[in-house]
Design a protein around this motif. Structure first.
Motif: not given
Length: 633
Positions: A266-268, A272-274, A289-298, A440-442
């Motif tokens: 979650a902090e990663v 990336v969002t910040d 936003r893309k990562w959060q939406a993917t991670a939250s899928q059940p 790679v920017n991550v």
């Protein structure tokens, strides 16, 4: 499922190529030579059969790599092994330009005829000589734009091995410097004064080819020499040994992954969002936003896909990153997978990038052997692995849903949205898809912190950006600059020609600007306000020696060739656009007015009604050339 097999049989070579990928057939139903009594009680169907469909593309590569083309017998044998209807497999095989379903020579010379090479005086394939056992054909952009004009030589054969996606045994990209010539008179490259990054290839009378010594130029440029402290994304390119994991770690490798494990998924995503990281493939969608939406899928499993199919004419930055700093991509994919909860990732790598394929295969193998991929990465209990899938020559597969279809073993046609990939992506599961530069920017985001990263560039376009500069410049290559630098700043580093006519931003899907517009800021918002686009970072300089109508015609030909044909606006519109440009190639003013009006109508229809970005942007470059450059006045 209606499986209708013909009577054609595979050759021993074709059978060996498929079996090297899939293993020996388990029964005569799968193509074994002898039928036993046990075969009468053997069956495979349903999910067990369908889950092997994704091996169709690697299987087609295996046949094409070994023999040079895909015969009816070879295709039928592959279909038996995978329980895929031959008619469907034929539709997939014919979708990709790198496959041939007709006999051809084992050595194929692909001559780039696209924009960057055309600007540097590339020859037409028909101008090349002939050589026994060699075929010469035209090709869209090979991603070797800093070495233009370029060729790609592929020779079929070799064992293929047990790799899930074996590479051709002899497969090289090249550029001119100077023009070698075979005894039979086949010229493999054009005489050009442009710098050489790779090594020219000389075809010998046997059909083999050999490398000349490399020039040592890495093709990487920046504000400072490659590897200097001032660079962020390119600081290791040209400095570390791309084959050495130890060298990568000695230069800061895997520090970001350790911090990711310390932060938690979650902090990663929050970092990336910040940091304000926007996608670098052209759409500029917020990565967090893309990562959060993917991670939250059940729904599970989740997948991570790295889109390394950069086929936009003039784009080669992802290739430079993969060839020069491959472990950075492995590490960043691992971090992204950890953040979104994926245990399996796919690297969809452009089929025209043989050196990047070899480099990434080696990096993944070494990371796996050292516990940096696999069941328990760095002892953190996190399992993740990467599988490479080679593309086969289809620009449309750069669109993420077309890419998913390609991996799954279907034609690379875009899907309707919604549902979006974060909900139903690869194999119908939640999927995060990013391109190489975005991922790679991550690494610097996690090593320097979100605030420090966001301080680079502008408030709306944060961080560094890679630009692919080619055409009429003295020093073509990949340049790293912070967002906010102007077009003039960038061209000043590359050394533009004195007789500059125009600059194409964003590739074939982008737009032209004039030489008096060099104060345009290179940001997503700056180019948008200027009525053009940043796209994937293509900057193609064009001097006044290049006939602009012919260049626009090549853009139209490109989109007509690359349209998947799924939707009418794009399928018909790209053809009508090319036809109109053919008619007005040598006309101006009133003589061209009717066709220009037609072009506007067709272009607007494509933009409004096409399913995906290919059709929606097919008119952009032509429109900007007419309105901004007065191409037909």
């Amino acid at each position: 499922m209606d499986l209708r097999f013909g009577d054609s049989k595979p050759t021993d070579e074709e059978r060996d190529a498929v079996d090297a990928l899939l293993g020996a057939p388990e029964s005569a139903w799968e193509g074994a030579d002898d039928r036993s009594d046990a075969d009468l009680r053997w069956a495979r169907g349903g999910r067990a059969a369908r889950k092997r469909r994704d091996l169709l593309l690697p299987g087609l590569h295996a046949l094409n790599d070994r023999v040079g083309w895909i015969s009816e017998g070879g295709l039928g044998y592959l279909c038996r092994r995978l329980t895929v209807p031959p008619a469907e497999a034929y539709g997939v095989a014919t979708f990709y330009s790198l496959f041939s379903l007709k006999p051809r020579a084992r050595t194929v010379v692909r001559v780039c005829t696209d924009l960057a090479c055309a600007v540097r005086g590339a020859r037409e394939p028909a101008e090349f000589g002939s050589a026994e056992g060699v075929e010469v054909e035209g090709s869209p952009c090979l991603g070797l734009c800093e070495r233009a004009p370029a060729v790609w030589v592929v020779r079929a054969g070799g064992p293929g091995g047990a790799s899930p996606d074996p590479a051709p045994s002899r497969n090289r990209g090249s550029a001119p410097d100077p023009a070698p010539q075979t005894p039979e008179g086949l010229t493999c490259s054009s005489t050009s004064s442009s710098p050489s990054w790779g090594s020219p290839l000389l075809l010998k009378s046997s059909g083999e080819f050999e490398d000349e010594p490399r020039s040592g130029d890495s093709g990487v440029q920046g504000r400072q020499p490659a590897g200097a402290p001032g660079l962020i994304l390119l600081r290791r390119a040209g400095v570390v040994d791309p084959g050495s994991l130890d060298d990568y770690r000695a230069h800061g490798g895997y520090v970001a992954l350790r911090r990711a494990f310390a932060l938690g998924p979650a902090e990663v995503i929050r970092e990336v969002t910040d940091a304000g990281l926007l996608g670098r493939g052209g759409a500029a969608f917020p990565t967090g936003r893309k990562w959060q939406a993917t991670a939250s899928q059940p729904d599970h499993p989740h997948y991570l896909v790295c889109n390394a199919d950069e086929s936009e004419p003039g784009t080669f930055k992802d290739r430079v990153l993969m060839e020069g700093d491959p472990y950075a991509l492995v590490e960043s994919m691992t971090i992204a997978a950890y953040a979104v909860g994926a245990s399996h990732g796919y690297l969809y790598l452009r089929g025209e990038y043989p050196q990047a394929l070899r480099t990434m295969e080696h990096a993944i193998t070494q990371a796996r052997a050292r516990g940096l991929l696999g069941d328990d990465i760095l002892g953190q209990g996190f399992a993740f692995d990467i599988e490479i899938r080679r593309g086969a020559g289809a620009y449309i597969c750069g669109e993420e849903t077309a890419l998913f279809n390609s991996i799954e073993g279907y034609r690379g046609e875009p899907r309707a949205k919604p549902p979006f990939p974060v909900e139903k992506g690869l194999f119908g599961k939640p999927t995060a898809a990013n391109n190489v530069e975005t991922l790679v920017n991550v690494l610097p985001i996690l090593t320097m912190g979100a605030q420090a990263y966001a301080a680079i560039g502008t408030p709306k376009s944060t961080g560094p950006k890679l630009f692919c500069v080619s055409g009429a410049v003295a020093r073509p290559g990949v340049y790293e600059l912070p967002f906010g630098a102007t077009l003039g700043d960038l061209l000043g580093l590359a050394g533009p020609a004195d007789n500059l006519r125009a600059i194409l931003l964003g590739g074939a899907a982008g737009g032209f600007v004039r030489p008096d517009e060099l104060d345009i800021p290179l940001t997503f918002e700056g180019t948008r306000d200027a009525g053009t686009t940043l796209g994937s970072g293509v900057v193609l300089a064009i001097d006044d020696s290049v006939p602009l109508p012919r260049l626009l015609l090549r853009v139209a030909e490109f989109f007509r060739d690359e349209s998947c044909g799924q939707c009418v606006p794009c399928r018909v519109g790209t053809v009508r656009q090319e036809e109109a440009l053919h008619r007005i190639a040598d006309r101006t003013g009133a003589a061209a007015a009717d066709d220009i009006a037609l072009l506007r109508d067709v272009g607007q229809a494509m933009r409004d009604a096409s399913i995906c970005g290919l059709g929606q942007t097919a008119w952009n470059a032509v429109e900007s050339a007419i309105d901004r450059l007065g191409a037909y006045e």
